[in-house]
Design a protein around this motif. Structure first.
Motif, mmCIF file in Angstrom:
data_model
loop_
_atom_site.group_PDB
_atom_site.id
_atom_site.type_symbol
_atom_site.label_atom_id
_atom_site.label_comp_id
_atom_site.label_asym_id
_atom_site.label_seq_id
_atom_site.Cartn_x
_atom_site.Cartn_y
_atom_site.Cartn_z
ATOM 1 N N PRO A 100 -2.289 -10.842 -15.186
ATOM 2 C CA PRO A 100 -2.974 -10.310 -16.375
ATOM 3 C C PRO A 100 -4.508 -10.609 -16.435
ATOM 4 C CG PRO A 100 -0.912 -11.257 -16.972
ATOM 5 C CD PRO A 100 -1.268 -11.711 -15.632
ATOM 6 N N THR A 101 -4.870 -11.588 -15.506
ATOM 7 C CA THR A 101 -6.404 -11.900 -15.463
ATOM 8 C C THR A 101 -7.246 -11.242 -14.647
ATOM 9 O OG1 THR A 101 -6.199 -13.728 -14.055
ATOM 10 C CG2 THR A 101 -5.635 -14.107 -16.180
ATOM 11 N N ARG A 102 -6.458 -10.441 -13.717
ATOM 12 C CA ARG A 102 -7.417 -9.908 -12.539
ATOM 13 C C ARG A 102 -6.912 -8.321 -12.087
ATOM 14 N NH1 ARG A 102 -7.118 -14.349 -8.104
ATOM 15 N NH2 ARG A 102 -7.305 -15.512 -9.920
ATOM 16 N N ALA A 103 -7.314 -7.876 -11.332
ATOM 17 C CA ALA A 103 -6.958 -6.295 -10.914
ATOM 18 C C ALA A 103 -5.960 -6.914 -9.892
ATOM 19 C CB ALA A 103 -7.876 -5.557 -10.256
ATOM 20 N N ARG B 294 0.918 -1.011 -0.018
ATOM 21 C CA ARG B 294 -0.067 0.005 -0.007
ATOM 22 C C ARG B 294 0.788 1.271 0.081
ATOM 23 N NH1 ARG B 294 -4.526 -1.743 4.616
ATOM 24 N NH2 ARG B 294 -5.641 -3.155 3.430
ATOM 25 N N ASN C 14 -4.114 -5.590 -6.693
ATOM 26 C CA ASN C 14 -4.120 -4.560 -5.644
ATOM 27 C C ASN C 14 -3.971 -5.283 -4.290
ATOM 28 O OD1 ASN C 14 -6.587 -5.994 -4.239
ATOM 29 N ND2 ASN C 14 -7.581 -5.408 -6.150
ATOM 30 N N PRO C 15 -3.567 -4.296 -3.197
ATOM 31 C CA PRO C 15 -3.025 -5.081 -1.906
ATOM 32 C C PRO C 15 -3.680 -6.218 -1.290
ATOM 33 C CG PRO C 15 -2.607 -2.658 -1.876
ATOM 34 C CD PRO C 15 -3.484 -2.834 -3.359
ATOM 35 N N GLU C 16 -4.874 -5.964 -1.652
ATOM 36 C CA GLU C 16 -5.761 -6.934 -0.812
ATOM 37 C C GLU C 16 -5.974 -8.151 -1.456
ATOM 38 O OE1 GLU C 16 -7.023 -3.790 -1.097
ATOM 39 O OE2 GLU C 16 -6.090 -3.185 0.624
ATOM 40 N N ILE D 113 -2.944 2.303 -2.473
ATOM 41 C CA ILE D 113 -3.988 1.122 -2.235
ATOM 42 C C ILE D 113 -4.935 1.086 -3.621
ATOM 43 C CG2 ILE D 113 -4.201 1.977 0.072
ATOM 44 C CD1 ILE D 113 -6.671 3.122 -0.380
ATOM 45 N N ASP D 114 -4.942 1.788 -4.845
ATOM 46 C CA ASP D 114 -5.666 1.397 -5.821
ATOM 47 C C ASP D 114 -5.141 0.412 -6.532
ATOM 48 O OD1 ASP D 114 -6.482 3.855 -4.885
ATOM 49 O OD2 ASP D 114 -6.052 5.237 -6.520
ATOM 50 N N PRO E 165 -2.580 -1.038 -12.898
ATOM 51 C CA PRO E 165 -3.188 -1.769 -13.974
ATOM 52 C C PRO E 165 -2.314 -2.735 -14.779
ATOM 53 C CG PRO E 165 -2.640 0.593 -14.506
ATOM 54 C CD PRO E 165 -2.245 0.270 -13.028
ATOM 55 N N THR E 166 -3.018 -3.782 -15.196
ATOM 56 C CA THR E 166 -2.199 -4.913 -15.898
ATOM 57 C C THR E 166 -2.833 -5.172 -17.131
ATOM 58 O OG1 THR E 166 -3.483 -6.334 -14.759
ATOM 59 C CG2 THR E 166 -1.528 -6.005 -13.743
#
Lengths: 294, 422
Positions: free
Chosen positions: A214-217, A115, A219-221, A120-121, A124-125
């Motif tokens: 590459p298949t999903r967002a 983070r 992010n830290p969570e 925290i955003d 992009p991939t």
């Protein structure tokens, strides 16, 4: 309800296998560490997440997905080595809950670190250009990248199997997981092996993070649900069994995918039902008893 | 038991009050400049509680809400505040959890003694925040989409709704899209209030066009992989796929829908096409996706207040453009602050009475609150995501159409169960 055709079922099965490939990779890392070190690594999802972030970072810096494919597991594995050497090692012999709590705390530190570094955003991939697009698999169109995921998992599993079955180090690892006292008596420094195994397990987690990125967002969570899912796979397959991890990973992926087709609301629940059923019928998991390589 | 413990608490409080009184007297004697400060301290700043999900699937949107809300607060304070009283924003993380949201709101009211509450970013958390505010007669201006909050059973005289409703947003998108792209529709829906309300909004508006629902596939909130839903959608062969989800769910869904090549056979629509999701998901994932929004910065070439707001935001945040939900944070705060100034009071009833009559244009053209349910009547912007000819990284949408503010697009007061206040 749409007509259920054979084509749709096949496509759904393939989707499940691609999903299961990532589960299997994650569970292998988790299982390897548990089977050898009896450390329940609660930071596994966090290593996955760090792998995704570093993967995207290396991809941006080097401009090549293939370089990133080498650099990411190396870097995440190196973090794993440091964690084992300085954090986990002092806790050996103190009971299973000590490293469990340590890695649990470590996962929070890693999430927070990402983070701080990346925001925290998330980042992009996009799918590497060589692997973009859909291909005809005979019974429908399927994304090329997800086929690559299945193939990459197969290669990694094969390489790991060869390493453990056919090399001197693999022999020591197998021996160490059966009886580390004897291995020690034979003059082998078992702590080096444990270090290696922890590094290898986390490197695989990092690699699966990169492959999933590459298949999903990213992010830290993103590692939090993944940790729960990989525990389900490990329990279904049997803690410490590599064959179990692969079979259960694919099984969980397919069960999830098929439930999504017929009752999407219960898809998430279905894998936990599977786990409950396996625990009732075979508490040690599908391949639990047979040892590390089953 | 209760009595004795009360006494124990009362003693030190009295003592403290005496010391404070003594101190105040001393200061008054010491010099005139302190007098005004003491008067200021007696009334204190105007405190606005701002619960929002800083962590979780909607964190990117929530962060922008806070940024824009702080801008409105700074602006108010720079203008001298109200009667010399400055505004203070108390931001709290509700973690996208209705229980947590209620607890944080209760703390804001009881412990921090806030004058009113603005915020929320979920159809579910805003209802729990509203319930707490309603019970304590504290004014709440919600800046997140919801249909339920307008309904008589949840609503109170102190409930205001700055954001659009799913009924209006989905309706506007449906009126624009269904005549153009076809009648057969599949919904991929986040399984909670927001998703359900969006689907209902589409279906109501779609009736007029003979729209046909092939399937409404529901996924849990916070799904990271939608791949297992996609072969079925492909097999259903719809004309339109509607993604009724939000935040990271929308990013993941858009990405995977693109990967599976669904866009080649159907038009993909997101009722709320988020600026932040588009930024997080990238140009390829969102290419060609059409949707509605409450605000897009690109309105500035036709709406003067949008230009003013954008410029202020850019100046404050290193050139960044404000997002849709960010802009709602700004408008939500400005509405209540303007009402406080006009009412010359911070009591909930006085502020509410002014807000009911307010006509305002803070950033997107004319708006006003409908009398029966305090829903802000406003325009809906129809946008399409682009991947080519972008001037900079903020230039992500083409504005296709603007549906003007119209009370007739809202559900009627009667339908919502309001009888008295219409």
């Amino acid at each position: 309800m749409a007509e259920i055709t054979l084509q749709l079922l096949m496509l759904q099965l393939l989707t499940g296998l691609a999903l299961g490939a990532v589960y299997a990779l994650l569970a292998i890392g988790l299982s390897l560490i548990f089977g050898m070190l009896t450390v329940v690594n609660f930071a596994h999802g966090a290593f996955f997440m760090v792998g995704a972030f570093l993967g995207v970072y290396f991809l941006t810096v080097t401009g090549s997905f293939w370089f990133s494919l080498v650099l990411t597991p190396t870097a995440v594995g190196a973090i794993g080595l440091l964690c084992e050497r300085f954090l986990v090692r002092p806790l050996y012999g103190r009971g299973i809950d000590y490293p469990l709590l340590l890695t649990f705390g470590l996962s929070y530190v890693m999430v927070e670190a990402m983070r701080v570094i990346f925001g925290i955003d998330g980042v992009p991939t996009s799918t590497p250009s060589e692997l973009r697009g859909v291909v005809n698999v005979g019974f429908g169109m399927f994304p090329l990248y997800r086929l690559f995921l299945i193939a990459a998992t197969a290669v990694i599993v094969l390489a790991l199997w060869l390493f453990i079955e056919k090399t001197r180090y693999g022999l020591i690892i197998r021996a160490g997981s059966r009886d580390n006292e004897i291995v020690r008596v034979l003059g082998i420094d078992i702590s080096k092996i444990w270090l290696l195994v922890f590094g290898l397990g986390t490197a695989i987690a990092g690699l699966s993070g990169l492959l999933a990125a590459p298949t999903r967002a990213v992010n830290p969570e993103m590692g939090i649900p993944v940790l729960a899912e990989s525990f389900v796979v490990t329990v279904v397959g049997g803690m410490g069994s590599l064959v179990g991890a692969v079979v259960a990973g694919l099984l969980v992926g397919v069960v999830f995918s098929m439930t999504s087709l017929f009752a999407p609301e219960y898809a998430e629940l279905s894998i936990f039902v599977l786990m409950a059923v396996v625990l009732l019928v075979r508490p040690q998991g599908l391949f639990g008893k047979a040892g590390l390589m089953g | 038991m209760t009595d004795s413990s009360n006494h124990k608490v009362a003693k030190p409080a009295n003592l403290r009050r005496r010391i404070l009184a003594g101190g105040a007297a001393g200061l008054t004697i010491a010099g005139a400049p302190f007098v005004s400060r003491m008067a200021f301290a007696q009334t204190g700043p105007i405190k606005i509680g701002f619960p929002t999900p800083l962590t979780g699937a909607f964190s990117a949107e929530a962060q922008d809400q806070v940024r824009a809300a702080e801008l409105a607060v700074k602006e108010f304070n720079a203008g001298g505040g109200f009667n010399g009283r400055k505004c203070e924003l108390l931001v709290r993380d509700d973690k996208l959890n209705p229980g947590e949201a209620a607890t944080r709101t209760l703390e804001l009211i009881e412990k921090d003694k806030v004058d009113l509450i603005v915020g929320s970013l979920s159809a579910a958390t805003q209802l729990s925040i509203n319930a707490v505010c309603k019970a304590r007669k504290v004014l709440f201006n919600s800046i997140s989409q919801s249909d339920a909050i307008n309904e008589a059973k949840d609503w109170s005289f102190y409930t205001f709704h700055e954001a659009l409703t799913p009924h209006v947003t989905a309706g506007a998108v449906a009126r624009y899209a269904f005549p153009k792209f076809g009648k057969k529709v599949v919904y991929l829906t986040a399984d909670y209030a927001y998703g359900h309300e969006m689907v209902r909004g589409f279906q109501r508006a779609g009736q007029a066009f003979g729209m046909q629902t092939l399937a409404d596939i529901r996924h849990p909130l916070g799904t990271s992989d939608f791949s297992s839903f996609l072969p079925r959608i492909q097999a259903l062969k719809p004309d339109v796929l509607v993604l009724c989800n939000f935040g990271r769910d929308l990013v993941n869904a858009a990405k995977q829908v693109t990967d599976f090549g669904l866009k080649q056979n159907m038009k993909v629509i997101a009722p709320v096409l988020l600026y932040t999701s588009r930024q997080a998901g990238g140009a390829d994932a969102f290419e060609g996706i059409l949707g509605g929004t409450s605000y897009y910065w690109g309105l500035e070439d036709r709406i003067p207040t949008a230009k003013i707001f954008n410029d202020k935001f850019r100046k404050a945040y290193a050139g960044a453009a404000p997002s849709d939900y960010g802009a709602l944070g700004y408008a939500g705060i400005r509405s209540v602050l303007q009402a406080i100034t006009e009412a010359r009071s911070t009591t909930a009833t006085a502020v509410a009475n002014v807000m009911r009559k307010m006509r305002y244009d803070f950033y997107k053209g004319s708006q006003s609150y409908r009398l029966c349910d305090h829903q802000s009547v406003q325009s809906v912007i129809i946008v399409e995501s682009k991947s080519k000819a972008m001037k900079d990284k903020y230039d992500v949408f083409n504005v296709l159409s603007i549906e003007a503010p119209d009370e007739n697009n809202l559900r009627t007061c009667d339908e919502l169960g309001h009888k008295v206040l219409s």
